[in-house]
Design a protein around this motif. Sequence first.
Motif, PDB file in Angstrom:
ATOM      1  N   HIS A 197      10.498  24.126 -20.233  1.00 45.58           N
ATOM      2  CA  HIS A 197      11.551  24.517 -19.288  1.00 45.58           C
ATOM      3  C   HIS A 197      11.573  26.029 -19.080  1.00 45.58           C
ATOM      4  O   HIS A 197      11.653  26.511 -17.945  1.00 45.58           O
ATOM      5  N   ARG A 198      11.455  26.759 -20.192  1.00 40.00           N
ATOM      6  CA  ARG A 198      11.504  28.222 -20.073  1.00 40.00           C
ATOM      7  C   ARG A 198      10.240  28.756 -19.413  1.00 40.00           C
ATOM      8  O   ARG A 198      10.281  29.792 -18.737  1.00 40.00           O
ATOM      9  N   ASP A 199       9.113  28.090 -19.637  1.00 38.99           N
ATOM     10  CA  ASP A 199       7.889  28.531 -18.981  1.00 38.99           C
ATOM     11  C   ASP A 199       8.024  28.396 -17.474  1.00 38.99           C
ATOM     12  O   ASP A 199       7.612  29.280 -16.708  1.00 38.99           O
TER      13      ASP A 199
ATOM     14  N   GLU B 138      11.832  22.612 -24.471  1.00 39.82           N
ATOM     15  CA  GLU B 138      12.521  23.867 -24.148  1.00 39.82           C
ATOM     16  C   GLU B 138      11.540  24.926 -23.688  1.00 39.82           C
ATOM     17  O   GLU B 138      11.792  25.668 -22.724  1.00 39.82           O
ATOM     18  N   VAL B 139      10.382  24.989 -24.361  1.00 37.36           N
ATOM     19  CA  VAL B 139       9.368  25.973 -23.967  1.00 37.36           C
ATOM     20  C   VAL B 139       8.855  25.661 -22.572  1.00 37.36           C
ATOM     21  O   VAL B 139       8.622  26.563 -21.749  1.00 37.36           O
TER      22      VAL B 139
ATOM     23  N   ALA C 206      10.885  28.408 -15.894  1.00 35.44           N
ATOM     24  CA  ALA C 206      11.845  29.430 -15.472  1.00 35.44           C
ATOM     25  C   ALA C 206      11.199  30.803 -15.445  1.00 35.44           C
ATOM     26  O   ALA C 206      11.472  31.632 -14.563  1.00 35.44           O
ATOM     27  N   LEU C 207      10.313  31.055 -16.426  1.00 32.82           N
ATOM     28  CA  LEU C 207       9.631  32.346 -16.472  1.00 32.82           C
ATOM     29  C   LEU C 207       8.714  32.522 -15.279  1.00 32.82           C
ATOM     30  O   LEU C 207       8.615  33.623 -14.707  1.00 32.82           O
TER      31      LEU C 207
END
Length: 668
Positions: free
Chosen positions: A231-233, A228-229, A235-236
């Motif tokens: 993926h969010r990284d 998840e991190v 996305a970030l």
Amino acid sequence: MLRNIPIKRKLTIISMLTSSVALLLTCGVIVGFEIVNFRRGMEQELLTIATIAGDNSAAALTFDDPSAAELTLRSLAADTHINAAFIYDSKGQPFASYQPPVAATMMAPPVPSERNLHRFDNNDLEIFRDITVAGETVGTIYLRHDMLELRAYLVRSGYLSLGAMVAASLVAFLLTRKLLPMVAGPIMALGQVVRDVAARKDFSIRAEKWGEDEVGSLIDGFNEMLGEVQHRDAALQAAQDSLEKRVDERTEELASSLSVLNATLESTADGILAVNLSGQVVCHNTKFAVMWGISSEMLTRRDGNEMVAFIAAQTHKPEEFMRKVDDIARRKGEQDSDVIELTDGRTFERYVQPQSVGGENVGIVVNFRDVTLRKRAEADLAESARQLLETSRQAGMAEVATSVLHNVGNVLNSVNVSCSVVAEKVRKSRVGSVGKTAALLHRHAGDLAAFFTTDPNGRKLPDYLGKLAAGLAQEQEELLQELRLLGRNVDHIKDIVAMQQNYAKVSGVMETLAMSDLIEDSLRMNDGSLIRHSVEVVRDYGEVPQITVEKHKALQILVNLIGNAKQACDDSDRADKKITFCLTQHQGRIRVSVIDNGVGISPENLTRIFAHGFTTKPDGHGFGLHSGALAAREMGGSLIVHSDGLGTGATFTLELPLGGSHREPLSS
């Protein structure tokens, strides 16, 4: 102590402590149980020895042979742990004794009152045993046994327990070292993955799962979290790229917005000045410079203190203006507003607003608005309202005066009727007959006796005089009755005039009185009109305290309400005309309701019934209710109306505060 050490060492220490404590408790329980059993066996063994020795000494006691008893006691030498033995006779006196040569000499202890006693002290076991023959106690035997055997047993048990604990701990340690990787290995591996992720910022690393236990679930959750991190990284990073692009776009938009903002500032009719906390001018618009006549050189210097001094010199009160500026600066630009009067006759409104950036106060924005024309218009409007109020008051006073004149006219009609009746009775009076009778008697003054006896007219004269006297008396009573009625009517006129004069004198003066008395005064002023129009008056007065009020204003309102109610009843053509007065108290205020059963008020007229100049009467002027509403507001009260429509009557309610007026600003 265990909080900060490595988990491998922590698990080893916990395992060793747990096994050691368990072994210690187990050995303690076993040794304690063995000690209890050993003491119990020792007691039983010594009790058996005492019984045998006592039985063997019974004959010696019976035949009083101490030497035989001592011989029996010497047989106890076979037990090296018995260090004293005594035999007592039936009276408790020492009879025979035995002590080993190596033992310290001791005195025979007294026989206790308790029979067959055995007891432990710190170093020995003591037994007192009765010696009986044929069921009769002939003496007592005492044995003292040392505890050396028990101590030796305890030492042996201690060494055995210690050896068992050491051996068991060693086995537990070896097993712990062997099995520890099964528990600590996954956790340590997970910790290494965490350190690698933190050091390299690589969220693609995953921890290896060792099993399906709780640690396995933790590793699964950690790997999911890394996914998840990751993926969010990603996305970030994409959002950051998009944000940089939007920042560039917004920068262009901001430049455009600043251009629009500057245009807006220049287009406003207000003068705007922004100053930072150090007194430096940040920005201003052209209107500000024009309003205060500030030169371009002063604007270029951007010195706020210089501009304030220049502006203060143009105000009507420079010192007060400077004190206000200092107060605004001291309060760091809290919201404020005031009015500034200039020496040239202009009037400005000043609005102060703090300027904040990121929640921190960085300066002050001051807005100046020219309200000269508005202030003049407000002054003109206030003067118009004052004149209108005065006109309304005069109209209200005329309403009261008209009511008074109506009542006076009604009474004068009665006075005129009474005067006509008196004049008619005087014209028809029989007083002239008295003169004729006197003339007749005067002609017969010389022969009155003959006149009364022989003349037919003379004989009728006494009877005639009697009837004449009765008629004159009746006539006199009728004249007196008319004169009394005439006097009452004149007094009524005087009362009405005096009441009007009284209220006219006290105009504007506060007086404490009963509201019911004020209602009755207004009814007396309209009494003749109400009677003439056959209007029934119903009084429903509740228990209310006295009120402090301006009598003249309150009377003006009530007289107008009574006149309107009477007119509404007349216009309805009802036979049962009725006006009801209700007097109540509600939340510290007095309510007077005037309720009529007249023509009522249409819904569209309810909203404008109190408007200036509005009237439904052909000859009305529209001042009465408007003046009454203004007077009620001036006294801190209100005048309201309610009607369900045409033909249903109307209710006007006057509400006044108990403690006197609280004047409100009036408007037309």
